[in-house]
Motif scaffolding. Structure first.
Motif: not given
Lengths: 193, 163
Positions: B111-112, B116-117, B122-123, B130-132
């Motif tokens: 997740g981390a 980062a990716l 910029p979307r 990928v936040a959760s």
């Protein structure tokens, strides 16, 4: 109309292992040939007289046997299997009439009633007399008089209710008899005594 | 509807079919309308059934059976191909589900990295994705559903219809 619901009553549980396999290659060639030799001439006459078009008969025969093989149906004996074959052929005829109705409005069905002075001495005239009836009447009468099928078998083959077969045959008989009388056809009552 | 039928109709039908008339039966037919009609039709159909010269020749039994066998095998191949595509789709689904389970159990690390990716791209939608773990799983499930529907739509031929 003539699809699954009508095939249901004629399809009992397959009684033999080969039928359980339900496949054409489960039917040995000799067995198929014997069945074909016994039933194909009758099926040809039925299809030719009821369709009124000899050019489609070979294809309909091929398709009928192919569908029989593909179904793997063996029935409870040869008569049962033959009824199933005629059932398939009747469905094919129904499809044919349906297509024709859309395309060319069936030459046979559209044929006018014969003139009273016609004489039914020739084969063509006999066929023409039958051609004045509706496809359903032709099928019913052919099955009753030529195949000598019982009302129950006719109901299974045509997909009609058994209780209505008797009256339908009666009406078809009356119509054909009227046409034959108009055309001067007389039953031969000579023969051997 | 009542259907007036003479009790001797069957006898008359047999006589007309086999041309085996007796004088007594002829007299009966002459005086019985129902039997007269029966004789007329039985005689007509007997003549029509005996006339075969205008009928087309019968196809050979061997060729009919062979054509049936070939077509049957073709239908079997189609069915097999369809089963294989379904099995493939199921395998992908199971594999994907297993991967999702693994990803969920070890989510902090991937997740981390994904965050980062995503931050590098910029979307906002990707970032949300990928936040959760839930949103990632939702996107994965939607993708699988689309894949399954595509497999179904690409099925080359329907199963044969035996009527």
């Amino acid at each position: 109309m003539l699809s699954k619901s009508l095939t249901a009553p004629i399809l009992p549980a397959a009684p033999c292992p080969a039928a359980a396999a339900g496949r054409a290659d489960a039917c040995p060639e000799e067995e198929f040939r014997a069945f074909y030799d016994r039933t194909a001439p009758q099926l040809r006459a039925y299809l030719a007289r009821c369709s009124g078009n000899s050019s489609v008969v070979a294809d309909l025969i091929q398709e009928s046997y192919f569908r029989l093989l593909r179904s793997g149906f063996r029935g409870q004996g040869e008569e049962h299997r033959k009824n199933y074959l005629f059932r398939i052929a009747t469905n094919l005829l129904t499809d044919l009439f349906r297509r024709r109705r859309g395309a060319e409005s069936t030459q046979m069905e559209a044929r006018p009633v014969m003139a009273p002075d016609d004489r039914l001495n020739l084969r063509a005239d006999l066929s023409a007399a039958l051609g004045t009836l509706s496809p359903r009447d032709r099928q019913l009468l052919w099955l009753a008089y030529v195949e000598e099928a019982s009302h129950r078998d006719i109901a299974r083959i045509t997909g009609l209710r058994e209780s209505s077969i008797r009256s339908m045959i009666f009406r078809a008989r009356a119509r054909l008899a009227g046409r034959l009388r108009e055309a001067g056809f007389r039953p031969a009552q000579g023969g051997k005594a | 509807m009542s259907t007036p039928v003479c009790r001797r109709a069957e006898e008359v039908r047999r006589a007309a079919r086999d041309s085996a008339w007796t004088d007594e039966l002829r007299v009966h037919v002459a005086g019985c309308a129902a039997c007269g009609e029966e004789a007329l039709l039985a005689s007509f159909f007997a003549q029509l059934a005996s006339e075969t010269s205008d009928l087309p020749p019968l196809p050979d039994a061997g060729s009919v059976r062979l054509a049936g066998l070939l077509s049957l095998r073709r239908a079997r191949a189609v069915r097999l191909a369809r089963a294989l595509s379904i099995a493939t789709a199921l395998a992908w689904t199971c594999g994907g589900a297993a991967a999702a389970v693994v990803a969920l159990r070890a989510w902090p690390l991937p997740g981390a990295r994904l965050a980062a990716l995503a931050g590098a791209i910029p979307r906002p939608a990707v970032a949300w994705l990928v936040a959760s773990p839930g949103s990632a799983l939702l996107a994965f499930g939607a993708g699988l559903l689309i894949a399954l529907l595509a497999v179904g739509a690409l099925d080359p031929e329907p199963a044969p219809n035996v009527s």
